[in-house]
Each structure stands twice: as structure tokens, then as C-alpha cells.
Design an enzyme around this catalytic site. Structure first.
Site, PDB file in Angstrom:
ATOM      1  N   SER A 262      -2.167  -0.716   3.723  1.00 52.05           N
ATOM      2  CA  SER A 262      -1.433  -1.203   2.553  1.00 52.05           C
ATOM      3  C   SER A 262      -0.032  -1.633   2.981  1.00 52.05           C
ATOM      4  CB  SER A 262      -1.327  -0.096   1.508  1.00 52.05           C
ATOM      5  OG  SER A 262      -0.393   0.864   1.949  1.00 52.05           O
ATOM      6  N   LYS A 263       0.617  -2.330   2.073  1.00 52.89           N
ATOM      7  CA  LYS A 263       1.980  -2.766   2.331  1.00 52.89           C
ATOM      8  C   LYS A 263       2.871  -1.563   2.645  1.00 52.89           C
ATOM      9  CE  LYS A 263       5.130  -4.036  -0.907  1.00 52.89           C
ATOM     10  NZ  LYS A 263       6.335  -3.454  -0.341  1.00 52.89           N
TER      11      LYS A 263
END
Ligand code: GLU
Length: 507
Positions: A262-263
Site C-alpha cells: 500500500s501507499k
């Protein structure tokens, strides 16, 4: 792959923010498949969820594909004959299909208000609108026909939901995973048309894939749970024979393999996850991207292609043309691909090394301009770039690797030198200045030979003098081969730098 079909694939992002590298990989695999089969690659913007719309996100996607060199054949900016390419602009086309599904008994009107559904969720924490409870909720299956007509006549807002079969097993042949089956009893009655008249993703994706004559779909594994809804819609709308083939791409995993990248993992571990910088228009928060960090698009694509695919050999460096030629769905792996940032850096380093200077100089000039260096001789720039290419991981390393070529050092790392400095060394360099002027050829290997012979005749050791020479030219213990540096700086500058540095060494 069935041979008759014209290959038409699509990348269908929702414009909700920056583009995660997984999204670019999806675009890339679609693109490679299309080019390999001489087909078409389409960009369709899936913007029916107005609540998630983020301004600037579509432009970002377009720019990102252009940077990567995976340009669509048809897109909002390059319409073909299947437009419009933004779902919001196709709004009028969806309702008829929702109504057809209701007429045929495959979907129904649901009049439950948001508050009523909220109430249900309070009572049943795992609430799902499904065959188990639809008879007790307010919809055209539970209400009488008169009541339904009355509500519709009064303009009471409604959604349209698919009527999932109670107990069927649906399956399809995934190009990567083989046969995949689903039990319909586990799937809820998804909304197809929202109260604002917009279709949901499920209805829009099927209607548009049909209308745009999409032949194959490569999308992330996270869309696999939606497949049963889509299979039924293709069937219920009478288009089963034209259903595209699907490939659900393996997830891109965190470096430790524990879950989807994920970011936030990027923020936590200090590497980008987005293709390019993304500035959130609301919060102003900036998320760093691969482009701005100094990745070459060729390296970024090469790295992405190998996240879940290989050509069956040990080869790792592929040009885009090679990827197009070699891309084969059979070689996409079923299991998730761990993201390894060190490997990503390696790809970039390799690509910088093998890219012609001519293709890099514009970016190098821009970096120099940012540091106030406007005019640079092209031959000198070419030489400097060749000298440092091997040492660059990012394009943006150019300045740190080369600043001393463009400006004299303003300080010297004398710590390592001073304790062992003596008058003999000072004389060595004073003589060197004079002798360099006499040197017939100004070239790295001739300089090296001359320097080493002079050291030998002085009775000192090469190491004792090479390091000071380097520090005089660049300011510290870094940089490429010192004689190469001297060659590039040329005679006057080398002599000038020795003269400027000497007093700092002997004081
Ligand atoms: N709009 C979906 C997304 O944002 C597309 C999924 C699909 O390719 O079907 O990824």
C-alpha cells in the site's frame, strides 16, 4: 486465446488519486498483450462514483501513461469510434439495461433509504442485502405491484439491485488461474443503478466492455470477487457468447510478503509506490513518485513487467519492444509478487548505464539549470555523463556525482591528508603544475602514466599522492577515476585547482 477475436483491451482506472504501481502494471500488461496481438489498447475513465471523484486525477493518469510510453490507441483525449471514454459521459446508456434486467426478472427496485439500511446494519453487524433478507426489505420483490407503481409514480428514490440466484455455482476460465468457481449464495444483491441514476461499477463495466467490444480483460486480483456478478450480467443481458476472457493479475505484495503493498508501506519504508508525484488537491499532501525520484520510464516498466511475469529464462533487462514480443499470459504467475525496492533501484541503475547519452542529456541539462548552470559545452557534458553513468542509481544523482565538474570545490577534505603532508609533497605538486603544461597529450591514460612515473622517481608511493590529487580536483574522496576527471577538466582548470588547493594542504 480464440483466434478469431480482434484483440481489444482496456485499462479502466477510477480517477480517485495518484496511480499505484500496481495500477501501472495492470495498464502495462493490457498494453503488452494488445501490442503482442496487434490489437488495441483503450483507456476508459471509470468515474461514475461522483463521491470519490478527485480533480486532476484523470490528467495525472494520462500523463503517467505518456511518461511510461504506454499510450492508448483510444482514450478521452484520443477518441475512437467507441466513445465517449468517460463513463460519466455515457450515463444515458446504462438505465435501459437496468430496466431490461428488471423486466426479465434478474434485477429489482430497492426503495430502502440510507437510514433504513443503516438501521439494518446496526441490528445485523454483518448485514448484506441478499436472498436471505430481501423479502423483508422494501423492494419490488417484497412490495405489491401497486405499491411499487405508486412509489415510482411519486418519484421516490430507488436503486436497482441484481437478484443473485440463491444456490448456484458459477464458474469461468481465468487465463491465469484456470477454472474459478463461486457460490452465488455467498454473493450479495449488488446495486447496479444508484439513486442518482448513475450506474455502479458492476453495471457500467459490463455494458461498456460489451459496447467497446473488449476481448480480454487484465485486472487486479482484487476484482475477482466481482466476477460472479459480471458473469451473470453478461448472461442476463443476453451477451454470454461475447463475454471477454479474463485474467486476474497477482497482487503486488509488501517487501516481506505480508499482504498487499500500500501507499502507506512506501511512506513507512521510504520508497515511492506511486508512478509520479501526486499532490492531493484537498489536503495538499504530496506523495512522492518514481518519476521525480529519478527513475527512467524504461526501468520502471521493466521492473513492473517482472512483478508477476518472466519469459522463462534468466533474462531481466527487457526493452519495451522485447516485452511486447515475449509477453505471454501463460508466464504470468498465480501467486503474489513481492515488491523489492533494492531490485527496482538495480533496474534503474542498469538502464541508466545502457541508455545512450543523447537520450539523457536533456534531463541532465535541466538538473544543471536548477543549480544555476545554464551554459555547458555539449562535448564536455557528454564526457562528464559517460564518466559518472556507472555510478548513478537515479537520474537525480547526476548533480551530486558531478557538481565538481561545473564548479571548483569551495572546501577540501584535508583531514585524511594533513597529518601526512610534508614539503616533499608540496614540491611534487609544484613541479607537477609546470610539467603538466609541457604534456603533449591531455588524455586520461597519458596523464596516469606520467603521474605514476613521476611518483616512482620521487621515491614516494602512488597512493600517498593520488588521494591528495583527487581532493584538490573534487574537494573530497569521491568521484570517478581521477585521471578521467583531470582529462575532462582540461589543463588550465586542473592547474588552477592544484594552485588553489595547495595552500590548504600545507598551511
Ligand atoms: N474501475 C476499476 C478500477 O478502478 C476497474 C476494474 C476493472 O478493470 O474491471 O480499477
Amino acid at each position: 486465446m480464440s483466434s478469431q477475436k480482434k484483440v481489444r483491451v482496456r485499462f479502466a482506472p477510477s480517477p480517485t488519486g495518484g496511480l499505484h504501481l500496481g495500477g501501472v502494471r495492470t495498464a502495462l500488461f493490457n498494453y503488452l498483450f494488445a501490442r503482442h496481438h496487434k490489437g488495441e489498447f483503450i483507456l476508459r475513465i471509470e468515474d461514475t462514483d461522483q463521491t470519490r471523484f478527485v480533480s486532476g486525477a484523470e490528467e495525472y493518469i494520462t500523463e503517467c501513461l505518456a511518461w511510461c510510453g504506454i499510450e492508448p490507441d483510444e482514450s478521452p483525449n484520443k477518441p475512437g469510434s467507441f466513445g465517449p471514454y468517460r463513463q460519466s459521459e455515457r450515463k444515458p446508456s446504462y438505465r435501459q439495461y437496468a430496466e431490461q434486467l428488471i423486466k426479465d426478472g434478474y434485477a429489482y427496485y430497492a426503495f430502502d433509504t440510507a437510514e433504513e439500511l443503516e438501521e439494518q446494519r446496526k441490528i445485523h453487524p454483518n448485514f448484506r442485502y441478499s436472498h436471505e433478507n430481501r423479502a423483508e426489505l422494501r423492494n419490488s420483490l417484497s412490495l405489491s405491484n401497486e405499491e411499487v407503481q405508486m412509489l415510482l409514480g411519486e418519484g421516490v428514490p430507488y436503486t436497482v439491485r441484481i437478484k443473485m440466484p440463491e444456490n448456484e455455482v458459477l464458474s469461468f476460465e481465468d487465463m491465469i488461474r484456470g477454472r474459478v468457481s463461486f457460490e452465488t449464495k455467498l454473493v450479495d444483491d449488488k446495486v447496479l443503478l444508484k439513486a442518482d441514476g448513475m450506474p455502479t461499477y458492476h453495471l457500467a463495466v459490463v455494458v461498456d466492455d460489451k459496447a467497446m467490444e473488449i476481448s480480454h480483460i487484465f485486472r487486479g486480483e482484487e476484482w475477482l470477487p466481482s466476477a460472479p456478478v459480471h458473469i451473470l450480467l453478461w448472461e442476463y443481458l443476453g451477451w454470454k457468447q461475447e463475454m471477454p476472457e479474463w485474467a486476474h493479475l497477482p497482487l503486488i505484495l509488501k517487501p516481506d510478503g505480508n499482504g498487499k503493498l500500500s501507499k502507506r508501506d512506501g511512506d513507512r519504508l521510504g520508497f515511492p509506490v506511486y508512478a509520479m508525484n501526486w499532490a492531493d488537491p484537498k489536503s495538499g499532501d504530496l506523495t512522492k513518485g518514481f518519476r521525480e525520484l529519478g527513475f527512467l520510464p524504461e526501468a520502471f516498466l521493466n521492473m513492473l513487467a517482472l512483478l508477476g511475469w518472466n519469459d522463462g529464462t534468466e533474462q531481466e533487462i527487457f526493452t519495451k519492444d522485447e516485452l511486447i514480443e515475449k509477453f505471454a499470459v501463460e508466464r504470468i504467475s498465480k501467486s503474489g509478487a513481492k515488491f523489492d525496492f533494492e531490485k527496482a533501484k538495480w533496474f534503474n541503475h542498469e538502464w541508466i548505464k545502457q541508455t545512450d547519452n543523447i537520450a539523457l542529456v536533456v534531463q541532465m541539462r535541466n538538473i544543471l539549470v536548477e543549480h544555476g548552470i545554464e551554459k555547458v559545452d555539449p562535448v564536455f557534458l557528454d564526457g562528464v555523463l559517460s564518466a559518472v553513468k556507472e555510478r548513478m542509481t537515479y537520474i537525480s544523482d547526476f548533480w551530486t556525482q558531478t557538481s565538481f565538474f561545473f564548479q571548483r570545490p569551495n572546501s577540501y577534505d584535508v583531514e585524511a591528508i594533513k597529518p601526512k603532508w610534508n614539503a616533499q609533497k608540496t614540491s611534487f605538486f609544484e613541479e607537477l603544475i609546470v610539467e603538466l603544461i609541457e604534456l603533449p597529450v591531455w588524455e586520461a591514460s597519458a596523464l596516469e602514466l606520467f603521474f605514476k612515473e613521476k611518483v616512482a622517481s620521487s621515491g614516494m608511493k602512488v597512493g600517498e599522492l593520488m588521494m591528495p590529487f583527487r581532493i584538490m580536483l573534487v574537494g573530497g574522496k569521491f568521484g570517478p577515476d581521477v585521471f578521467k576527471i583531470a582529462e575532462l577538466l582540461e589543463e588550465n582548470e586542473v592547474i588552477g585547482r592544484i594552485e588553489a588547493a595547495l595552500p590548504h594542504f600545507s598551511e
